[in-house]
Design a protein around this motif. Structure first.
Motif, PDB file in Angstrom:
ATOM      1  N   ASN A   1       0.859   3.610  -3.796  1.00  0.00           N
ATOM      2  CA  ASN A   1       0.526   4.447  -4.234  1.00  0.00           C
ATOM      3  C   ASN A   1      -0.542   5.501  -3.896  1.00  0.00           C
TER       4      ASN A   1
ATOM      5  N   GLU B   1      -0.518  -4.625  -2.792  1.00  0.00           N
ATOM      6  CA  GLU B   1      -0.669  -3.386  -3.230  1.00  0.00           C
ATOM      7  C   GLU B   1      -1.732  -2.010  -2.821  1.00  0.00           C
TER       8      GLU B   1
ATOM      9  N   GLU C   1      -3.297   2.011  -2.718  1.00  0.00           N
ATOM     10  CA  GLU C   1      -3.604   3.236  -4.303  1.00  0.00           C
ATOM     11  C   GLU C   1      -5.092   4.258  -2.986  1.00  0.00           C
TER      12      GLU C   1
ATOM     13  N   VAL D   1       7.720   0.168  -1.425  1.00  0.00           N
ATOM     14  CA  VAL D   1       8.533   0.843  -2.037  1.00  0.00           C
ATOM     15  C   VAL D   1       7.023   1.693  -2.451  1.00  0.00           C
ATOM     16  N   SER D   2       7.586   3.072  -2.388  1.00  0.00           N
ATOM     17  CA  SER D   2       6.762   4.017  -2.159  1.00  0.00           C
ATOM     18  C   SER D   2       6.121   4.844  -3.247  1.00  0.00           C
ATOM     19  N   LYS D   3       5.721   5.477  -4.022  1.00  0.00           N
ATOM     20  CA  LYS D   3       5.369   6.981  -5.418  1.00  0.00           C
ATOM     21  C   LYS D   3       4.115   8.040  -4.929  1.00  0.00           C
ATOM     22  N   ILE D   4       4.539   8.780  -5.062  1.00  0.00           N
ATOM     23  CA  ILE D   4       3.915   9.701  -4.935  1.00  0.00           C
ATOM     24  C   ILE D   4       2.728  10.066  -6.029  1.00  0.00           C
ATOM     25  N   ARG D   5       1.192  10.071  -5.648  1.00  0.00           N
ATOM     26  CA  ARG D   5       0.463  10.275  -6.205  1.00  0.00           C
ATOM     27  C   ARG D   5       0.166  11.792  -7.379  1.00  0.00           C
ATOM     28  N   GLN D   6       0.289  12.482  -7.854  1.00  0.00           N
ATOM     29  CA  GLN D   6       0.310  13.334  -8.453  1.00  0.00           C
ATOM     30  C   GLN D   6      -1.876  13.102  -7.548  1.00  0.00           C
TER      31      GLN D   6
ATOM     32  N   ASP E   1       4.046  -2.239  -1.875  1.00  0.00           N
ATOM     33  CA  ASP E   1       3.921  -1.378  -2.747  1.00  0.00           C
ATOM     34  C   ASP E   1       3.128  -0.538  -2.933  1.00  0.00           C
TER      35      ASP E   1
END
Length: 132
Positions: A99, A80, A82, A114-119, A97
């Motif tokens: 972030n 993971e 970030e 899996v990728s998530k775009i952070r605010q 994953d």
């Protein structure tokens, strides 16, 4: 290249202008917290948090939880991740994953996960507190 510096009062402290290097051939496991830049050419696994830049070199292999301001991968990462910024270079592989706020993948760089775009929230680091 220094890892720690002694202050005038004899205490050991880390500074942001220094780089911690995990050399090729080294294999280290555990929880690590850095204020300085980290360059990994060996094997590192566990929880790794840096207030600065983490570079996984061509021979580097990092597994676990990685949090940092900026991460550059030219070797292998699994787990993971970030960060505010992630760069996967031509020889880099990220498996897991992520972030992140900004992502760049060069031709030849690979990402599986899996990728998530952070605010705009900053990366939250775990406080370095002694275990009881």
């Amino acid at each position: 290249m220094a890892i720690f510096s002694k202050g005038s009062n004899g205490t050991t402290s880390s500074t942001n202008s220094e780089t911690t290097v995990i050399s090729s051939g080294a294999r280290i496991e555990g929880k690590f917290y850095f204020a300085s830049m980290l360059h990994v050419d060996g094997e590192l696994s566990g929880v790794i948090h840096s207030e600065s830049i983490v570079v996984i070199g061509k021979n580097g292999n990092l597994k676990g939880e990685l949090k940092a301001d900026k991460i550059v991968v030219n070797g292998y990462f699994e787990g993971e991740l970030e960060a505010n910024s992630l760069e996967i270079l031509n020889g880099g592989m990220v498996n897991g994953d992520i972030n992140i706020k900004e992502l760049a993948i060069e031709n030849g760089g690979r990402f599986n996960g899996v990728s998530k775009i952070r605010q705009d929230d900053p990366v939250r680091l775990i406080e370095n507190t002694p275990e009881e």
